[in-house]
Structures are given as C-alpha cells and as structure tokens.
Design a protein around this motif. Structure first.
Motif, PDB file in Angstrom:
ATOM      1  N   SER A  31     -81.043 -48.945 -24.551  1.00  0.00           N
ATOM      2  CA  SER A  31     -80.923 -50.283 -24.579  1.00  0.00           C
ATOM      3  C   SER A  31     -80.601 -50.833 -23.224  1.00  0.00           C
ATOM      4  O   SER A  31     -79.679 -50.599 -22.706  1.00  0.00           O
ATOM      5  CB  SER A  31     -79.862 -50.839 -25.552  1.00  0.00           C
ATOM      6  OG  SER A  31     -79.419 -52.063 -25.491  1.00  0.00           O
ATOM      7  N   SER A  32     -81.238 -51.863 -22.695  1.00  0.00           N
ATOM      8  CA  SER A  32     -81.124 -52.680 -21.676  1.00  0.00           C
ATOM      9  C   SER A  32     -81.459 -51.907 -20.232  1.00  0.00           C
ATOM     10  O   SER A  32     -81.125 -52.274 -19.224  1.00  0.00           O
ATOM     11  CB  SER A  32     -79.971 -53.381 -21.449  1.00  0.00           C
ATOM     12  OG  SER A  32     -78.987 -52.684 -21.184  1.00  0.00           O
ATOM     13  N   SER A  79     -86.953 -51.386 -19.127  1.00  0.00           N
ATOM     14  CA  SER A  79     -86.762 -52.437 -20.042  1.00  0.00           C
ATOM     15  C   SER A  79     -87.087 -53.751 -19.230  1.00  0.00           C
ATOM     16  O   SER A  79     -87.029 -53.904 -18.298  1.00  0.00           O
ATOM     17  CB  SER A  79     -85.133 -52.508 -20.666  1.00  0.00           C
ATOM     18  OG  SER A  79     -84.364 -52.832 -19.783  1.00  0.00           O
ATOM     19  N   ALA A  80     -87.068 -54.981 -20.010  1.00  0.00           N
ATOM     20  CA  ALA A  80     -87.284 -56.228 -19.395  1.00  0.00           C
ATOM     21  C   ALA A  80     -86.132 -56.575 -18.615  1.00  0.00           C
ATOM     22  O   ALA A  80     -85.981 -57.262 -17.694  1.00  0.00           O
ATOM     23  CB  ALA A  80     -87.712 -57.235 -20.475  1.00  0.00           C
ATOM     24  N   ALA A  81     -84.937 -56.346 -19.318  1.00  0.00           N
ATOM     25  CA  ALA A  81     -83.596 -56.618 -18.848  1.00  0.00           C
ATOM     26  C   ALA A  81     -83.600 -55.961 -17.509  1.00  0.00           C
ATOM     27  O   ALA A  81     -83.103 -56.527 -16.112  1.00  0.00           O
ATOM     28  CB  ALA A  81     -82.521 -56.171 -19.547  1.00  0.00           C
ATOM     29  N   LEU A  82     -84.004 -54.482 -17.063  1.00  0.00           N
ATOM     30  CA  LEU A  82     -83.906 -53.955 -15.905  1.00  0.00           C
ATOM     31  C   LEU A  82     -84.596 -54.514 -14.851  1.00  0.00           C
ATOM     32  O   LEU A  82     -84.467 -54.678 -13.821  1.00  0.00           O
ATOM     33  CB  LEU A  82     -84.120 -52.527 -16.359  1.00  0.00           C
ATOM     34  CG  LEU A  82     -84.122 -51.359 -15.027  1.00  0.00           C
ATOM     35  CD1 LEU A  82     -82.466 -51.450 -14.181  1.00  0.00           C
ATOM     36  CD2 LEU A  82     -84.506 -50.130 -15.249  1.00  0.00           C
ATOM     37  N   ARG A  83     -85.975 -54.846 -15.380  1.00  0.00           N
ATOM     38  CA  ARG A  83     -87.015 -55.490 -14.443  1.00  0.00           C
ATOM     39  C   ARG A  83     -86.532 -56.817 -14.005  1.00  0.00           C
ATOM     40  O   ARG A  83     -86.566 -57.067 -12.696  1.00  0.00           O
ATOM     41  CB  ARG A  83     -88.322 -55.448 -15.088  1.00  0.00           C
ATOM     42  CG  ARG A  83     -89.007 -54.233 -15.580  1.00  0.00           C
ATOM     43  CD  ARG A  83     -90.465 -54.655 -15.677  1.00  0.00           C
ATOM     44  NE  ARG A  83     -90.753 -55.191 -16.977  1.00  0.00           N
ATOM     45  CZ  ARG A  83     -90.546 -54.932 -18.173  1.00  0.00           C
ATOM     46  NH1 ARG A  83     -90.694 -53.462 -18.457  1.00  0.00           N
ATOM     47  NH2 ARG A  83     -90.998 -55.474 -19.314  1.00  0.00           N
TER      48      ARG A  83
END
Length: 96
Positions: free
Chosen positions: A47-48, A84-88
C-alpha cells in the motif's frame, strides 16, 4: 542521488529502532518473500508504494544487425513493478 543496498539498509535503520544488522536481515527476508511469491506466479502489493507482479513477455522474431537473417526471442515470464499513485505523486512533487 542514487542508493545501493548498503545505503538503503543504513537509511532504513535510521528511521527505525533496528540496528543495521537487523535491518539487513529484515530486508533479506522481505526480498526473499517477494521473490518466492513472484516465482510462484503471484503478486505482491504494498500500500502507497506499488505492486510487484509477473507478466508474460511474448517472444518475437527480430532482425539481425550483425549479419543477414533473423532470430527468435522466446516467450518468458518477467517481473514488473507498477508504482502506486501515491508514489508517483511523491516522485513527481519531489517531496519524501
């Protein structure tokens, strides 16, 4: 700025209560678990952070550049990481 395994272990140890030796053991166990799961054809989602998975690479016929003719690249399984979108967002924004 890049980071090798030793740098990763040292940085992670600074962010936790573990020694570098303990962190190295934890990292080794984590990488082994991810590798075993991928080898069995599974996926690992963090996650994330992102998802590790195995995809089919479809072989194809390629032209030789060192002489006449073609050669065949066989079908195979390849490991893939999808952030993930958060990492991007974190990478795009430059913050940590």
């Amino acid at each position: 700025c890049s980071m090798d395994r030793r740098g990763l272990v040292a940085a992670a140890a600074r962010h936790s209560d573990l020694t570098q030796r303990q962190m190295n053991q934890a990292l080794e166990a984590l990488l082994k678990a991810i590798g075993e799961t991928l080898a069995a054809g599974g996926t690992v989602s963090i996650s994330s952070f992102g998802r590790f998975e195995v995809r089919e690479y479809h072989g194809r016929r390629l032209r030789r550049f060192d002489g006449p003719g073609h050669y065949r690249v066989e079908d195979r399984q390849v490991p893939v990481f999808k952030p993930s979108a958060a990492l991007r967002r974190r990478v795009k924004g430059g913050s940590s």
